[in-house]
Design a protein around this motif. Structure first.
Motif, short mmCIF file in Angstrom:
data_model
loop_
_atom_site.label_atom_id
_atom_site.label_comp_id
_atom_site.label_asym_id
_atom_site.label_seq_id
_atom_site.Cartn_x
_atom_site.Cartn_y
_atom_site.Cartn_z
N LEU A 1 -26.04 -21.43 30.44
CA LEU A 1 -25.13 -21.21 29.32
C LEU A 1 -24.58 -19.80 29.45
CD1 LEU A 1 -24.03 -22.36 26.60
CD2 LEU A 1 -25.95 -21.22 25.50
N ARG B 1 -30.83 -14.33 21.04
CA ARG B 1 -29.78 -15.28 20.60
C ARG B 1 -29.39 -16.19 21.76
NH1 ARG B 1 -26.50 -18.59 19.32
NH2 ARG B 1 -24.70 -18.37 17.96
N HIS B 2 -29.22 -15.61 22.95
CA HIS B 2 -28.87 -16.40 24.13
C HIS B 2 -29.99 -17.37 24.49
CE1 HIS B 2 -28.34 -17.17 28.49
NE2 HIS B 2 -27.09 -17.40 28.08
N ARG C 1 -20.71 -17.99 25.26
CA ARG C 1 -20.79 -19.19 24.43
C ARG C 1 -21.92 -19.06 23.40
NH1 ARG C 1 -17.92 -23.88 25.74
NH2 ARG C 1 -19.69 -25.01 24.94
N ALA C 2 -22.81 -18.08 23.66
CA ALA C 2 -23.93 -17.88 22.74
C ALA C 2 -23.68 -16.72 21.78
CB ALA C 2 -25.20 -17.62 23.53
N TRP C 3 -22.88 -15.74 22.22
CA TRP C 3 -22.64 -14.56 21.39
C TRP C 3 -21.33 -13.90 21.78
CZ3 TRP C 3 -22.31 -9.34 22.97
CH2 TRP C 3 -22.24 -8.41 21.93
N GLN D 1 -31.23 -24.66 22.46
CA GLN D 1 -30.49 -25.55 21.56
C GLN D 1 -29.60 -26.51 22.34
OE1 GLN D 1 -31.10 -25.57 18.39
NE2 GLN D 1 -29.46 -26.80 17.56
N SER D 2 -29.05 -26.01 23.48
CA SER D 2 -28.12 -26.84 24.24
C SER D 2 -28.83 -27.72 25.26
CB SER D 2 -27.08 -25.95 24.95
OG SER D 2 -27.70 -25.19 25.96
N ALA E 1 -29.93 -20.22 22.09
CA ALA E 1 -28.76 -21.07 22.33
C ALA E 1 -28.97 -21.96 23.56
CB ALA E 1 -27.50 -20.22 22.49
N VAL E 2 -29.61 -21.42 24.61
CA VAL E 2 -29.92 -22.22 25.80
C VAL E 2 -30.87 -23.36 25.42
CG1 VAL E 2 -31.12 -22.19 28.03
CG2 VAL E 2 -29.48 -20.39 27.47
#
Length: 177
Positions: free
Chosen positions: A150, A137-138, A154-156, A144-145, A141-142
């Motif tokens: 990150l 998930r992290h 902020r990711a989970w 994605q950003s 998210a990295v």
């Protein structure tokens, strides 16, 4: 280990059953002897009544009194011995009851220990999957950003029950059934 504990419980139950049977047998014998004493007392009282009323000759009445008294004395001695046997049988029964309670407690303890061990194995597997999912998930998210740094938060974010369990030591409540 559970099988051994279950065998111990079965053995303890059998010993208790035998102790109860033995105590009941001795108690029944005790009651029978008391009944025999009551019968001998009735014979004694009948002999006295026969002597007083003149219904029995003195020698016959005296003989019946002596026989009844001898029976009563012998039976009362037997009762005294049975009292010791009853006390011993009751002590054996109490020991057997305690042994059964101990065996049942040991079985329950062993069953809980096995259940805890199995749950520990499940928790380890679930934690590994959770950590892998959080890591993935992290990573996503990295990406994605835009690929920079990150913070994990902020990711989970863990659920409140999980957060409370980890930070405050509050066990999560089991799901409602």
């Amino acid at each position: 280990m559970i099988e051994q504990r279950a065998i111990q419980v079965a053995h303890a139950r059998a010993q208790l059953s035998e102790a109860i049977r033995a105590a009941n047998t001795i108690s029944a014998r005790h009651a029978e002897v008391h009944q025999r004493i009551a019968t001998a007392c009735a014979r004694r009282d009948a002999a006295f009544a026969g002597l007083r009323s003149g219904e029995l000759p003195e020698d016959v009445g005296a003989a019946r009194l002596a026989i009844a008294k001898a029976d009563i004395d012998d039976l009362e001695a037997l009762v005294a011995g049975l009292q010791c046997e009853i006390a011993a049988a009751e002590q054996t029964r109490r020991v057997a009851e305690d042994a059964l309670l101990g065996a049942e407690a040991a079985l329950a303890h062993t069953e809980r220990a096995v259940a805890i061990q199995r749950l520990d194995e499940v928790v380890v597997q679930l934690e590994a999957k959770l950590c892998a999912a959080i890591g993935e998930r992290h990573r996503l998210a990295v990406e994605q950003s835009g690929g920079g740094f990150l913070m994990l938060s902020r990711a989970w974010v863990p659920s409140k029950p999980l957060f409370d369990a980890i930070t405050a030591g509050v066990p999560p409540m089991p799901p409602a059934r």
